[in-house]
Design a protein around this motif. Structure first.
Motif, PDB file in Angstrom:
ATOM      1  N   GLN A  42       0.818  -1.210   0.000  1.00 61.62           N
ATOM      2  CA  GLN A  42       0.000   0.000   0.000  1.00 61.62           C
ATOM      3  C   GLN A  42       0.855   1.265   0.000  1.00 61.62           C
ATOM      4  O   GLN A  42       0.315   2.373   0.035  1.00 61.62           O
ATOM      5  CB  GLN A  42      -0.926  -0.009   1.218  1.00 61.62           C
ATOM      6  N   GLY A  43       2.168   1.107  -0.017  1.00 63.04           N
ATOM      7  CA  GLY A  43       3.058   2.255  -0.143  1.00 63.04           C
ATOM      8  C   GLY A  43       3.858   2.614   1.087  1.00 63.04           C
ATOM      9  O   GLY A  43       4.640   3.569   1.062  1.00 63.04           O
ATOM     10  N   LEU A  44       3.688   1.878   2.188  1.00 59.51           N
ATOM     11  CA  LEU A  44       4.402   2.203   3.413  1.00 59.51           C
ATOM     12  C   LEU A  44       5.841   1.697   3.343  1.00 59.51           C
ATOM     13  O   LEU A  44       6.105   0.578   2.902  1.00 59.51           O
ATOM     14  CB  LEU A  44       3.684   1.561   4.601  1.00 59.51           C
ATOM     15  N   THR A  45       6.778   2.521   3.770  1.00 57.27           N
ATOM     16  CA  THR A  45       8.174   2.108   3.897  1.00 57.27           C
ATOM     17  C   THR A  45       8.308   1.309   5.189  1.00 57.27           C
ATOM     18  O   THR A  45       7.858   1.750   6.249  1.00 57.27           O
ATOM     19  CB  THR A  45       9.104   3.333   3.949  1.00 57.27           C
ATOM     20  N   ILE A  46       8.927   0.134   5.108  1.00 55.10           N
ATOM     21  CA  ILE A  46       9.049  -0.758   6.262  1.00 55.10           C
ATOM     22  C   ILE A  46      10.515  -0.934   6.634  1.00 55.10           C
ATOM     23  O   ILE A  46      11.347  -1.258   5.781  1.00 55.10           O
ATOM     24  CB  ILE A  46       8.436  -2.141   5.975  1.00 55.10           C
ATOM     25  N   ILE A  47      10.821  -0.729   7.917  1.00 51.59           N
ATOM     26  CA  ILE A  47      12.137  -1.070   8.472  1.00 51.59           C
ATOM     27  C   ILE A  47      11.887  -2.130   9.537  1.00 51.59           C
ATOM     28  O   ILE A  47      11.329  -1.829  10.603  1.00 51.59           O
ATOM     29  CB  ILE A  47      12.843   0.153   9.079  1.00 51.59           C
TER      30      ILE A  47
END
Length: 265
Positions: free
Chosen positions: A184-189
């Motif tokens: 959905q477009g979220l940057t994940i760390i």
């Protein structure tokens, strides 16, 4: 997000991070790994200003964690989920937990309701909106904690070993949720010590003694022996490939690779 030559120590003369530099670009799914004491959790707290570097900078676009005036905006854009979700819960229900952060941001009531409903729906926790957080299972608690963060519509979601207290099924469900949010477009760390979770990331950062020891695709990390050199347990897929004498790149879809190779025999 940029770490620019970051140093950090809890005690003078005992550095935890040394000249740590890397950049995480919008839309990436990055895993951060390393042995205990390598600085992973410290780096997580530095991302949104819970800790501030002794030297160097942590920046999110034009915002700098060393600038107190930037911290509110940074924490709106970079949401942090802790290892133990109980450390984040301060209200009596899941819905109140999600709404609490929105109230601090002074979100209008109608918008608050819309965001809270959307966040609970995204983590499949609508049925538990009125439940007390302490009555939830470990996996449900992490989902509730994530809902409280994503309701604030961050650009980056940072998880500090959020799967470490879950059983295998709970870990799998949480990883599936992270990939859904990523799509959905979220940057994940995703900071983790479970190596099987790393293969599904686009990129992996390996910390060793507070320094960056590797930055690249997980397939290369586990194929070229770098992980073994850092005394990290190889993912099951990597161990399987080694046992079978296969040299093809290890990836998250390793089962499909094995099936294709088996069909070719």
């Amino acid at each position: 997000m940029v770490f620019d030559r970051v140093d950090y120590d809890y005690r003078q003369g005992e550095p935890v991070l040394r000249q740590l530099s890397f950049a995480i670009h919008p839309g990436e799914f990055v895993a951060v790994i390393g042995a205990n004491g390598s600085g992973k959790s410290t780096a997580a707290k530095l991302t949104n200003g819970l800790l501030q570097p002794r030297a160097g900078q942590v920046r999110l676009g034009p915002l700098d964690t060393l600038n107190r005036q930037d911290l509110v905006k940074i924490r709106e854009r970079a949401g942090l989920v802790f290892q133990n979700p109980d450390d984040q819960f301060i209200t009596a229900s899941v819905l109140d937990e999600v709404v609490f952060g929105l109230e601090n941001l002074r979100v209008p009531r109608a918008e608050m309701s819309r965001r809270a409903s959307a966040a609970l729906r995204a983590v499949q926790m609508e049925a538990y909106a009125d439940a007390a957080p302490h009555q939830l299972s470990g996996g449900q608690k992490q989902r509730a904690a994530i809902a409280a963060v994503i309701a604030m519509q961050p650009e980056i979601l940072i998880l500090d070993e959020a799967t470490s207290m879950l059983d295998p099924q709970g870990r799998q469900e949480l990883i599936q949720l992270l990939h859904s949010l990523h799509r959905q477009g979220l940057t994940i760390i995703h900071i983790t010590h479970h190596m099987d979770e790393v293969l599904a990331a686009e990129r992996v950062l390996l910390l060793c003694g507070g320094e960056l020891a590797y930055d690249g695709p997980p397939s290369e990390l586990f194929s070229n022996g770098s992980a073994a050199g850092q005394a990290l347990e190889l993912p099951f897929a990597a161990r399987l490939f080694q046992a079978l004498g296969l040299e093809v790149p290890v990836s998250a879809d390793w089962k499909e690779t094995i099936e294709q190779l088996w069909a070719m025999r």
